[in-house]
Scaffold this motif. Structure first.
Motif, PDB file in Angstrom:
ATOM      1  N   VAL A  33       0.861  -1.190   0.000  1.00 45.80           N
ATOM      2  CA  VAL A  33       0.000   0.000   0.000  1.00 45.80           C
ATOM      3  C   VAL A  33       0.901   1.246   0.000  1.00 45.80           C
ATOM      4  CG1 VAL A  33      -2.008   1.064   1.083  1.00 45.80           C
ATOM      5  CG2 VAL A  33      -1.539  -1.369   1.489  1.00 45.80           C
ATOM      6  N   ASP A  88      -4.660   7.716   5.139  1.00 43.13           N
ATOM      7  CA  ASP A  88      -3.244   7.447   5.391  1.00 43.13           C
ATOM      8  C   ASP A  88      -3.060   6.125   6.146  1.00 43.13           C
ATOM      9  OD1 ASP A  88      -3.730   7.876   8.064  1.00 43.13           O
ATOM     10  OD2 ASP A  88      -2.845   9.896   8.125  1.00 43.13           O
ATOM     11  N   GLY A  89      -1.807   5.795   6.362  1.00 43.58           N
ATOM     12  CA  GLY A  89      -1.464   4.524   6.976  1.00 43.58           C
ATOM     13  C   GLY A  89      -1.981   4.367   8.400  1.00 43.58           C
ATOM     14  N   PHE A 121      -5.698   3.666   8.338  1.00 43.68           N
ATOM     15  CA  PHE A 121      -5.866   2.306   7.848  1.00 43.68           C
ATOM     16  C   PHE A 121      -5.593   1.286   8.962  1.00 43.68           C
ATOM     17  CE2 PHE A 121      -3.865  -1.561   6.183  1.00 43.68           C
ATOM     18  CZ  PHE A 121      -4.874  -2.039   5.372  1.00 43.68           C
ATOM     19  N   ASN A 131      -3.843   3.735  -1.695  1.00 46.18           N
ATOM     20  CA  ASN A 131      -4.073   4.388  -0.403  1.00 46.18           C
ATOM     21  C   ASN A 131      -4.811   3.431   0.523  1.00 46.18           C
ATOM     22  OD1 ASN A 131      -7.009   4.660  -0.724  1.00 46.18           O
ATOM     23  ND2 ASN A 131      -6.441   6.017  -2.417  1.00 46.18           N
ATOM     24  N   GLY A 132      -5.016   3.869   1.742  1.00 47.87           N
ATOM     25  CA  GLY A 132      -5.647   3.020   2.742  1.00 47.87           C
ATOM     26  C   GLY A 132      -7.031   2.544   2.342  1.00 47.87           C
ATOM     27  N   LYS A 133      -7.807   3.398   1.677  1.00 57.67           N
ATOM     28  CA  LYS A 133      -9.164   3.033   1.336  1.00 57.67           C
ATOM     29  C   LYS A 133      -9.193   1.902   0.300  1.00 57.67           C
ATOM     30  CE  LYS A 133     -13.668   4.785   0.433  1.00 57.67           C
ATOM     31  NZ  LYS A 133     -13.814   3.865  -0.681  1.00 57.67           N
ATOM     32  N   LEU A 176       3.012  -1.348   4.357  1.00 55.58           N
ATOM     33  CA  LEU A 176       2.170  -0.155   4.439  1.00 55.58           C
ATOM     34  C   LEU A 176       2.987   1.140   4.532  1.00 55.58           C
ATOM     35  CD1 LEU A 176      -0.821   0.884   4.915  1.00 55.58           C
ATOM     36  CD2 LEU A 176      -0.306   0.714   7.364  1.00 55.58           C
TER      37      LEU A 176
END
Ligand code: C2E
Ligand code: CA
Ligand code: CA
Length: 726
Positions: free
Chosen positions: A31, A84-85, A88, A56-58, A76
Motif C-alpha cells: 500500500v 493514510d497509513g 488504515f 491508499n488506505g481506502k 504499508l
C-alpha cells in the motif's frame, strides 16, 4: 472410540495446514501512493511472492474485504492521500477478520516516532527507505513464518467452527485440571444432538453450522468458568464440570426455546451420557469413552435423555463385544443349538407341535439364552444368518422324523423383523422345504405382532405369499404391542399366539380381555395358543375360555432334540383314558352363579331369538326386550340408568343396529351403556360391529356359556373403566 480413531483427527488438520503453507505462493499487499516505491518493493519480492498493490488506505481496505484469507502480509506506507497509513491501521486492527494479517510499515530513515506510533497501532515490524533488498526479504519472510506457526497453534487449540477447545486440547486440559485439583470431584458429560442431521439436510450446512455455533456458545455459557467444553466432532460436545449436587443437570438440562435464524431449537433432541465423579486412574480419553458408552445406550430410544455410566454397564458392554466378536465363528462351528418346546392341544392334552428356540453353547461364556444375544443380532443384522440356520436345522429334523416314521407334528420357527430385509425371504424358506422334501404345512412361521405395525404393506405381501405357498402363519406375542383388532381380519394368519402376559398377569382387566381376544379369534376362524403357561389354574382358565393350544413350563420346557424325541414317543403311548379325565372342567359353570343385580335389554327383531336369549339369561339377569333400534331407543329414553347392558342384533327393520349405534354415539347418556352385538357370525356386519364401537360380540347360534361370559366380561370391564375414569 478406539485409540486409533482418536489419533487421526488432529494431525490431519495440522498436515493440511502445513502442507498448504509450503506449497502456496503467498500474496503480499503493498500500500503506497508512490508508484516508483511500489515498483521497487515489487521487484525485491516478486520472485517469491505474488504482489498486489493499492494506492491508499481506502483502496487497501476494499481489497482486504474481497481477499482477506488470501493475503499473508501487508507492506504499508504511512503518508498517503485519501486515507493514510495510521487511519488504515486503526480500522483494520479493529476488525477481527483483518487484524491477524501482519503489517510491516515502510518509513523513511530516522523517523523513530513514526515507527513507535505505528507499532503501537499494531504493526508487526518496519523497514526503512531506501530499501535494502536482503533486509526486506528477511523481515517479510520472518513475519509471515511467525504468523503462520501461530495460526497453526490456534487451529490445534481451538475448534475452527465454534472456537471451543479442540478435542486434543480438551483432553490435555482435563488432565491438567484434575492434576491441579487432586481432591476435586468432576463429571464428564457428552451431549449429542440426535436429530441434528435433519437440520443439515433440510436447511443446509450453513444454517447447521450456525446452530452448532449457537449450541457451543450455549454450552459454554451454561457451564461458565467452572468447566470446560469441546466439540468432539459433528454435533457431539463433551464437557468437564465440577461435581456438585447434580450440578450438571442444572447446567445442561435446560429448555432450548431460542431460535437461530428463525429456526426454533426446541425440537432438537439432545441426549446426554454422563460419567459422574471421574476416576483419576484412567486418562481423559477413557473418561470420554465411558460417557459415550453410556450415551450409546439411549441413542434412538424414545423418551430417554440421560444415561449414567456405571461399572456394570462396562461389564455388559464388554460381554456384548465378546458376543459380537465370536458370532461368525460360532455359526461355523455349530455352537448354536436348536431346542424344542412342545405345544399341547388343551382338549386332548397331547403334543400337537413344537417351537424351535435357539440356544448358544458358548465355549467361554457357557450356556446362553436367546434373550441375551438375539437383540444384539437384530441390531447388527446377523439374526438373518442365524435364523436361516435354525430354519434349516428344523427342516432337517422334520425330514428325519418323517423318515423314522414318527408321528408328524408341526414345528414353528421364529421370523425376525430383520429377516424381512432380505428381498427373497419367501424363496429362501420355500427352497428349504423343497431341499428337504417336507410338507410346508408342518413348518409354522411365528411372526411377532410388532412386525406388522411397523411397515404393514410390504410385510403383509411377503407373509401372504408365504401363506399362499402353504405355510401356517402364527402371530407371535399378540397383545404385547398396539395391533388393532380390525387389522386381524385383513392379515394372512392362521394362529394367534397370545402374549405371555395375558396368561401370567393377575390384573382382572387383562384377564377379561383374554376372554374377549379368544372369542374374537374364534370369530375370525383363527386358532389360539397361549404361551407361558406355568400352573394348573392358568390351564383351567384358558380351557374355560376356549383357548385351543398351550405352551409353557407347566407342560415342558424347551429341550434338546433327543430329549424332545423321547418326549414325543412317550406322548404317543399315553393312555387315551387319562386324556378324557383331564378335559371338560370349566370353572365358570352357570350353576355356581346367582342372580345378578343387572338388567339386560335384548334388541332383536326375531321373537324366537329373543325367547332363546331370555331363557338363557333369565336365571341370572333381569331382562327387557325391544324388537328394533327405535323401540330400544324410546325405552331407554324413559328408563335412563336402569339398563346395565344391551344385546343388539345388527339386521332389523325400522332402525337397524348400525343406526342405533350411531344414535348412541351421539348421546352421552346412551354411550354410557355397554353393547354386545348378537349377530350371525358369518355376516359381513361382524367386523363392522367392532368398528361401530360395540364392546363385545356373541354370535349366533347362541351358546349359553359364551353369551353369559360375554355379559360378565363386558360388565366387569365397564366397571373397571368407570372406576378408573375418576
Ligand atoms: P418367544 O418367541 O416369545 O419365545 C417364547 C419364550 O418363552 C422362550 O424363551 C421360551 O423358552 C419362553 N417360555 C416358554 N414357556 C415359558 C413359561 O412357562 N414361562 C416363562 N416365563 N417363559 C416361557 P427363549 O427361548 O428364552 O426365547 C426368547 C425369545 O428369543 C423368543 O421369544 C424369541 O423372540 C427369541 N428367539 C428364540 N429363538 C429364536 C430364533 O431362532 N430366531 C429368532 N428370530 N428369535 C428367537
Ligand atoms: Ca416365538
Ligand atoms: Ca412369543
Amino acid at each position: 472410540m478406539s485409540k486409533e480413531k482418536r489419533d487421526i483427527g488432529q494431525p490431519d488438520i495440522l498436515q493440511k495446514y502445513c502442507g498448504s503453507m509450503s506449497r502456496r505462493k503467498r500474496k503480499i499487499l503493498i500500500v503506497d501512493d508512490d508508484e516508483v516505491s511500489c515498483a521497487v518493493l515489487g521487484n525485491i519480492l516478486q520472485s517469491c511472492y505474488d504482489i498486489i498493490t493499492a494506492g491508499n488506505g481506502k483502496e487497501a481496505l476494499d481489497i482486504l474485504k474481497k481477499r482477506k484469507n488470501d493475503i499473508s502480509l501487508i507492506l504499508l506506507d504511512l503518508i498517503m492521500p485519501v486515507m493514510d497509513g495510521y487511519e488504515f491501521l486503526d480500522i483494520m486492527m479493529a476488525d477481527p477478520h483483518f487484524s491477524t494479517i501482519p503489517v510491516i510499515v515502510t518509513t523513511v530513515k530516522e523517523q523513530e516516532e513514526d515507527e513507535i506510533r505505528s507499532m503501537k497501532k499494531g504493526a508487526a515490524d518496519f523497514v526503512t527507505k531506501p530499501y535494502r533488498p536482503e533486509i526486506v526479504r528477511c523481515r517479510v519472510e520472518r513475519i509471515i513464518h511467525l504468523r503462520e506457526t501461530a495460526a497453526v497453534l490456534n487451529v490445534i487449540e481451538r475448534d475452527r467452527l465454534t472456537g471451543l477447545y479442540s478435542r486434543e486440547t480438551f483432553y490435555m486440559e482435563v488432565q491438567r485440571i484434575l492434576e491441579e485439583d487432586p481432591d476435586g470431584k468432576y463429571d464428564l458429560v457428552v451431549a449429542d444432538a440426535e436429530n441434528f442431521k435433519v437440520v443439515n439436510e433440510r436447511l443446509g450446512v450453513k444454517i447447521g453450522d450456525k446452530v452448532l455455533c449457537y449450541m457451543a456458545e450455549r454450552y459454554q455459557r451454561n457451564i461458565g468458568n467452572h468447566g470446560i467444553c469441546t466439540r468432539m466432532h459433528g454435533d457431539v460436545f463433551a464437557m468437564l464440570i465440577p461435581h456438585g449436587d447434580g450440578s450438571w443437570k442444572e447446567k445442561l438440562l435446560w429448555q432450548w426455546d431460542e431460535e437461530v435464524d428463525g429456526i426454533p431449537l426446541r425440537n432438537l433432541v439432545i441426549k446426554y451420557g454422563v460419567y459422574e465423579n471421574v476416576s483419576r486412574k484412567i486418562d481423559s480419553y477413557a473418561m470420554c469413552d465411558r460417557a459415550i458408552l453410556a450415551l450409546n445406550r439411549i441413542k434412538n430410544r424414545y423418551g430417554k435423555y440421560v444415561s449414567m455410566y456405571d461399572d456394570s454397564l462396562r461389564a455388559t458392554l464388554l460381554r456384548e463385544q465378546q458376543i459380537l466378536d465370536t458370532m461368525e465363528l460360532a455359526l461355523k462351528e455349530r455352537q448354536f443349538q436348536v431346542y424344542y418346546q412342545p405345544k399341547y392341544d388343551i382338549e386332548s392334552n397331547h403334543i400337537s407341535g413344537a417351537e424351535a428356540l435357539v440356544r448358544w453353547i458358548h465355549p467361554e461364556l457357557g450356556f446362553m439364552s436367546p434373550g441375551e444375544f438375539i437383540p444384539l443380532f437384530e441390531k447388527n443384522g446377523f439374526i438373518s444368518k442365524l435364523d436361516y440356520y435354525v430354519w434349516e436345522e428344523t427342516c432337517k429334523n422334520l425330514r428325519k422324523w418323517k423318515d423314522e416314521g414318527h408321528r408328524s407334528i408341526s414345528v414353528s420357527v421364529n421370523i425376525s423383523r430383520r429377516d424381512f430385509d432380505e428381498p427373497d425371504l419367501a424363496e429362501q424358506i420355500i427352497d428349504l422345504t423343497e431341499k428337504y422334501g417336507i410338507d410346508r404345512e408342518l413348518l409354522h412361521l411365528e411372526i411377532t405382532e410388532s412386525v406388522y405395525t411397523d411397515e404393514p404393506e410390504y410385510i403383509v405381501r411377503t407373509v401372504k405369499r408365504l401363506r399362499d405357498s402353504g405355510f401356517k402363519i402364527e402371530m407371535d406375542d399378540f397383545g404385547s404391542g398396539y395391533s388393532s383388532l380390525n387389522m386381524l381380519s385383513e392379515l394372512s394368519i392362521d394362529v394367534l399366539k397370545l402374549d405371555m402376559k395375558f396368561v401370567q398377569s393377575s390384573s382382572r382387566d387383562r384377564k377379561s380381555i383374554l376372554g374377549f381376544v379368544i372369542s374374537l379369534a374364534k370369530w375370525l376362524n383363527l386358532a389360539t395358543i397361549a404361551e407361558g403357561v406355568e400352573n394348573e389354574e392358568q390351564v383351567e382358565k384358558l380351557r374355560s375360555l376356549g383357548c385351543d393350544y398351550v405352551q409353557g413350563f407347566y407342560y415342558a420346557k424347551p429341550m434338546p432334540l433327543q430329549e424332545f424325541e423321547r418326549y414325543l414317543e412317550k406322548d404317543s403311548n399315553q393312555d387315551e383314558k387319562k386324556r378324557e379325565d383331564q378335559t371338560g372342567r370349566g370353572s365358570l359353570m352357570p350353576e355356581e352363579r346367582e342372580k345378578r343385580p343387572y338388567k339386560v335389554l335384548i334388541v332383536e327383531d326375531s321373537e324366537m331369538n329373543r325367547e332363546i336369549l331370555r331363557s338363557m339369561l333369565e336365571p341370572y339377569y333381569y331382562i327387557e326386550e325391544a324388537s328394533n333400534g327405535k323401540e330400544a331407543y324410546d325405552y331407554l329414553c324413559g328408563h335412563f340408568g336402569e339398563i346395565s347392558i344391551i344385546l343388539l342384533d345388527l339386521v332389523m327393520p325400522v332402525m337397524d343396529g348400525f343406526q342405533f349405534m350411531k344414535l348412541r354415539s351421539r348421546d352421552e347418556r346412551l354411550s354410557d351403556i355397554p353393547v354386545i352385538i348378537t349377530s350371525e357370525s358369518h355376516e359381513d356386519g361382524d367386523l363392522m360391529a367392532l368398528r361401530v364401537g360395540a364392546d363385545y360380540f356373541a354370535g349366533k347360534p347362541y351358546k349359553k356359556e359364551l353369551v353369559l361370559r360375554a355379559i360378565e366380561t363386558t360388565i366387569e370391564r365397564w366397571k373397571w373403566k368407570k372406576s378408573n375414569e375418576y
